[in-house]
Enzyme design. Sequence first.
Site, PDB file in Angstrom:
ATOM      1  N   ARG A  20      31.257 -25.007   8.982  1.00  0.00           N
ATOM      2  CA  ARG A  20      32.142 -24.556  10.065  1.00  0.00           C
ATOM      3  C   ARG A  20      33.270 -23.654   9.558  1.00  0.00           C
ATOM      4  O   ARG A  20      34.403 -23.730  10.009  1.00  0.00           O
ATOM      5  CB  ARG A  20      32.720 -25.775  10.812  1.00  0.00           C
ATOM      6  CG  ARG A  20      31.681 -26.492  11.658  1.00  0.00           C
ATOM      7  CD  ARG A  20      32.302 -27.667  12.388  1.00  0.00           C
ATOM      8  NE  ARG A  20      32.777 -28.661  11.447  1.00  0.00           N
ATOM      9  CZ  ARG A  20      33.739 -29.537  11.677  1.00  0.00           C
ATOM     10  NH1 ARG A  20      34.329 -29.562  12.845  1.00  0.00           N
ATOM     11  NH2 ARG A  20      34.104 -30.410  10.758  1.00  0.00           N
ATOM     12  N   GLU A  21      32.933 -22.783   8.586  1.00  0.00           N
ATOM     13  CA  GLU A  21      33.952 -21.887   8.021  1.00  0.00           C
ATOM     14  C   GLU A  21      34.574 -21.008   9.101  1.00  0.00           C
ATOM     15  O   GLU A  21      35.765 -20.695   9.053  1.00  0.00           O
ATOM     16  CB  GLU A  21      33.333 -20.979   6.944  1.00  0.00           C
ATOM     17  CG  GLU A  21      32.897 -21.692   5.671  1.00  0.00           C
ATOM     18  CD  GLU A  21      31.488 -22.271   5.752  1.00  0.00           C
ATOM     19  OE1 GLU A  21      30.916 -22.360   6.867  1.00  0.00           O
ATOM     20  OE2 GLU A  21      30.953 -22.647   4.701  1.00  0.00           O
ATOM     21  N   LEU A  22      33.756 -20.580  10.060  1.00  0.00           N
ATOM     22  CA  LEU A  22      34.281 -19.678  11.084  1.00  0.00           C
ATOM     23  C   LEU A  22      35.316 -20.386  11.956  1.00  0.00           C
ATOM     24  O   LEU A  22      36.357 -19.840  12.276  1.00  0.00           O
ATOM     25  CB  LEU A  22      33.136 -19.124  11.949  1.00  0.00           C
ATOM     26  CG  LEU A  22      33.586 -18.107  13.001  1.00  0.00           C
ATOM     27  CD1 LEU A  22      34.203 -16.874  12.341  1.00  0.00           C
ATOM     28  CD2 LEU A  22      32.426 -17.686  13.891  1.00  0.00           C
ATOM     29  N   ILE A 423      39.958 -41.389  35.877  1.00  0.00           N
ATOM     30  CA  ILE A 423      38.542 -41.194  35.559  1.00  0.00           C
ATOM     31  C   ILE A 423      38.132 -41.923  34.284  1.00  0.00           C
ATOM     32  O   ILE A 423      36.947 -42.050  33.987  1.00  0.00           O
ATOM     33  CB  ILE A 423      38.224 -39.684  35.488  1.00  0.00           C
ATOM     34  CG1 ILE A 423      38.661 -38.996  36.787  1.00  0.00           C
ATOM     35  CG2 ILE A 423      36.753 -39.422  35.252  1.00  0.00           C
ATOM     36  CD1 ILE A 423      38.064 -39.575  38.066  1.00  0.00           C
ATOM     37  N   GLY A 424      39.073 -42.393  33.501  1.00  0.00           N
ATOM     38  CA  GLY A 424      38.684 -43.213  32.352  1.00  0.00           C
ATOM     39  C   GLY A 424      39.545 -43.035  31.137  1.00  0.00           C
ATOM     40  O   GLY A 424      40.192 -43.966  30.677  1.00  0.00           O
ATOM     41  N   TRP A 553      23.304 -34.385  26.018  1.00  0.00           N
ATOM     42  CA  TRP A 553      24.167 -34.062  24.890  1.00  0.00           C
ATOM     43  C   TRP A 553      23.636 -34.635  23.576  1.00  0.00           C
ATOM     44  O   TRP A 553      24.382 -34.814  22.615  1.00  0.00           O
ATOM     45  CB  TRP A 553      25.612 -34.514  25.192  1.00  0.00           C
ATOM     46  CG  TRP A 553      26.185 -33.767  26.379  1.00  0.00           C
ATOM     47  CD1 TRP A 553      25.640 -32.640  26.964  1.00  0.00           C
ATOM     48  CD2 TRP A 553      27.363 -34.070  27.129  1.00  0.00           C
ATOM     49  NE1 TRP A 553      26.421 -32.234  28.023  1.00  0.00           N
ATOM     50  CE2 TRP A 553      27.487 -33.086  28.157  1.00  0.00           C
ATOM     51  CE3 TRP A 553      28.339 -35.067  27.042  1.00  0.00           C
ATOM     52  CZ2 TRP A 553      28.533 -33.089  29.075  1.00  0.00           C
ATOM     53  CZ3 TRP A 553      29.386 -35.057  27.958  1.00  0.00           C
ATOM     54  CH2 TRP A 553      29.484 -34.077  28.957  1.00  0.00           C
ATOM     55  N   GLU A 597      24.076 -29.676  34.806  1.00  0.00           N
ATOM     56  CA  GLU A 597      23.854 -28.635  33.797  1.00  0.00           C
ATOM     57  C   GLU A 597      22.431 -28.617  33.247  1.00  0.00           C
ATOM     58  O   GLU A 597      21.974 -27.594  32.771  1.00  0.00           O
ATOM     59  CB  GLU A 597      24.869 -28.751  32.662  1.00  0.00           C
ATOM     60  CG  GLU A 597      24.499 -29.764  31.596  1.00  0.00           C
ATOM     61  CD  GLU A 597      25.618 -29.990  30.612  1.00  0.00           C
ATOM     62  OE1 GLU A 597      26.784 -29.923  31.017  1.00  0.00           O
ATOM     63  OE2 GLU A 597      25.317 -30.250  29.452  1.00  0.00           O
ATOM     64  N   HIS A 686      42.531 -29.677  33.896  1.00  0.00           N
ATOM     65  CA  HIS A 686      42.227 -28.664  32.884  1.00  0.00           C
ATOM     66  C   HIS A 686      43.439 -27.797  32.593  1.00  0.00           C
ATOM     67  O   HIS A 686      43.367 -26.871  31.783  1.00  0.00           O
ATOM     68  CB  HIS A 686      41.031 -27.820  33.318  1.00  0.00           C
ATOM     69  CG  HIS A 686      39.781 -28.653  33.425  1.00  0.00           C
ATOM     70  ND1 HIS A 686      39.311 -29.127  34.621  1.00  0.00           N
ATOM     71  CD2 HIS A 686      38.954 -29.137  32.476  1.00  0.00           C
ATOM     72  CE1 HIS A 686      38.240 -29.865  34.398  1.00  0.00           C
ATOM     73  NE2 HIS A 686      37.999 -29.890  33.113  1.00  0.00           N
TER      74      HIS A 686
HETATM   75  N1  GLN Z   1      35.184 -41.281  31.561  1.00  0.00           N
HETATM   76  C1  GLN Z   1      35.250 -40.014  30.904  1.00  0.00           C
HETATM   77  C2  GLN Z   1      36.711 -39.668  30.633  1.00  0.00           C
HETATM   78  O1  GLN Z   1      37.534 -39.968  31.402  1.00  0.00           O
HETATM   79  C3  GLN Z   1      34.625 -38.908  31.700  1.00  0.00           C
HETATM   80  C4  GLN Z   1      34.596 -37.605  30.953  1.00  0.00           C
HETATM   81  C5  GLN Z   1      33.894 -36.493  31.656  1.00  0.00           C
HETATM   82  O2  GLN Z   1      33.754 -36.520  32.857  1.00  0.00           O
HETATM   83  N2  GLN Z   1      33.436 -35.508  30.948  1.00  0.00           N
HETATM   84  O3  GLN Z   1      37.034 -39.064  29.653  1.00  0.00           O
HETATM   85 ZN    ZN Z   2      34.842 -35.147  34.319  1.00  0.00          ZN
END
Ligand code: GLN
Ligand code: ZN
Length: 745
Positions: A20-22, A423-424, A553, A597, A686
């Site tokens: 991962r040099e870049l 969400i967690g 993934w 995806e 985000h």
């Molecule tokens: N439970 C995960 C979190 O809160 C969900 C992550 C995700 O949706 N990519 O980080």
């Molecule tokens: Zn998410």
Amino acid sequence: MSTAFGQSTVLGYPRIGANRELKKAVEAYWAGTIDADDLESTAAGLRAEVWRTLRDARLDAIPSNVFSYYDHVLDTAVAVGAIPTRFTRLGLSALNTYFAMARGVDAEPALELTKWFDTNYHYLVPEIDSDTVFTPDPTKALREYAEAAELGITTRPVLVGPATFLLLAKGDDPFARIDDLVETYARILTALADAGVAWVQLDEPAYVADRTPNEIDALRRAYTRLGELANRPQIFVATYFGELGDALPALLGTPVEAVGLDLVAGPGNLHRLAAAGPLGGKTIVAGLVDGRNIWRTDLRAAITAGATVAGLADHMAVSTSCSLLHVPVDLADETRLDSRLSERLAFARQKVDEVVVLGRALRDGTTSLPAPVPPIPAQWRHDDVRGRLTALRPTDRQRGDYATRADRQQERLGLPELPTTTIGSFPQTSELRKARAAHRAGRLDDAGYASRMRAEVEHVIRLQEQLGLDVLVHGEPERNDMVQYFGEQLDGFAATEHGWVQSYGSRCVRPPIIYGDVARKAPMTVEWSTYAQSLTSKPVKGMLTGPVTILAWSFVRSDQPLADTADQVALALRDECHDLEAAGIRVIQVDEPALRETLPLRKSDQKAYLDWAVGAFRLATSGVADDTQIHTHLCYSEFGEVITAIDALDADVTSIEASRSKMEVLDDLAAIGYSRGVGPGVWDIHSPRVPPRDEVIEALRRAVAAVPARRLWVNPDCGLKTRAYPEVEASLRHLVAAAAEVRGN
Ligand code: GLN
Ligand code: ZN
């Protein structure tokens, strides 16, 4: 003058470097610890290393311009002068303008980042409008060509083709600019020819998806025009990630000299080629070595397919199915893998050897080939798991009726209207990361690590109680990554040491390898969740990653259907749900951010995928009692083709990204008759911005207008692991206050 294409090639090669040099160099440049010259010399070193590697492996057709500081679509945007004025007017150097487009600057957000077809690589979306002025800038392609020539290596510059480039762009009707853009490509090709370039590769993967007659016609026009140029290199149009439909005869009808077909993801390309009629002296570049997975190629089968191509075409070459960007660099760097596993694997460096062997075998007639890959050893089979899968009945993927479930859950949970939750994950602070690194390095023992993580869980629970959230989470401090965490605990998964793959820009991931039957050895999350639950009387959600996301993934075994592997993972999760429930956990969330995806590119393939994807999720979540509430979380708001599948997941509550799209998702869900709980994100996580209380109130009012309040949840768009505590506390405070305000009405 025409030069033969060569016998063996790759469509691209990893550019991040074996170590991962870049990544390290660009991040150092961004941090200001090295300057542009240092960065450029690291980059030149990495490029030279790739070319030497390919030459020494005796590959005889070597690509260039596959290096990138960030992304090859962005490089192509620069090559055609499609730099939005909002960036040119910053007055930065060329390199800094490039990074500004990739990462944004204070005054300007970056270009949008999105998934490259159905892979886990992300590209930057070009912004093309009716007033975008295209100007050819082949500097980068010419420089790389000249650099390789210095080393005595003749290369084939690679660019994203004009049609795919516009199909990937956004703006008001970018594709309307195709003829214009083709003229810019014409000038680039002429400049390349003037520099002595004999072959150029133009990538048109967008044509393996469903395309309109108009789009196919534009492809034909583009390559007819480029093919008719008096002064140009020979043109190789590469396609990958699937089967070309009507685009194949269209391309074959143009004057281009070579066409590449992916015979791994699109085996049907072989029949299409046979049906296409005379190939007019074109070279067919057969993608026989899988560029997206890490298994050794079945050379005998590849030779059979290659021989069929050779029988149809005057000239053929062997290549990888797509760029090797999607696989790790070199298997030789892995020292800890079980030898029975490593003998089955091929990373980028090994795949180059396979291409060369295949090219020779097809030219000279089959000589001695390495032994075929044996079927998986008995130790990797779990007959108990297989037995359970064959014994499954449809009712194993079915919960009781929703109205009853909803009543039971409400009796047990006693939640207010508009319940608030997250969400967690909570912020992954640098102390947490340091503790994990110390634990991995053996500097922090298991007990020390566990007590550090427990302290974090307690902190997160106390914070949520203090903020007044209704359904709590433990914060996921113990998880490095939501897939790797489960991969490390399940049988049938292996982790690599250096198997890094570029995800976007300088971000690299190390996907686990699913090599055998998947089985749960022991409960995976129960201890953390029950510890968190022991600290509070409010319900704490158990947190699991769903089967589709775990597959998406990871590198997945190719010796059985994906659906079977997904069901094996689902059984492990089903057992986990059962154990969580038995331990007193009343709410369980199974995340499926990757559901969309990995949706196949062609409509005709989508139903089969969604059937097994939904089936696996339901298998994972249907073993619980009616009064256990199942949540799922999806990380995107454009549902399109997957909306009915989301409904079919039959989760009691679905949280989704919604704040950027202004709650439009709710109308989409209402339109298909979705009738269960829904938590449209009211805070865009985000961005570091704290949403003002009134803004959340407004979003909730809009939501309440579309969904009855008793089914509506209040939550952020996604997990909070990338955020910092001050923003998190302020934003959640606004969220809770907004919910209270809207409830009051
Ligand atoms: N439970 C995960 C979190 O809160 C969900 C992550 C995700 O949706 N990519 O980080
Ligand atoms: Zn998410």
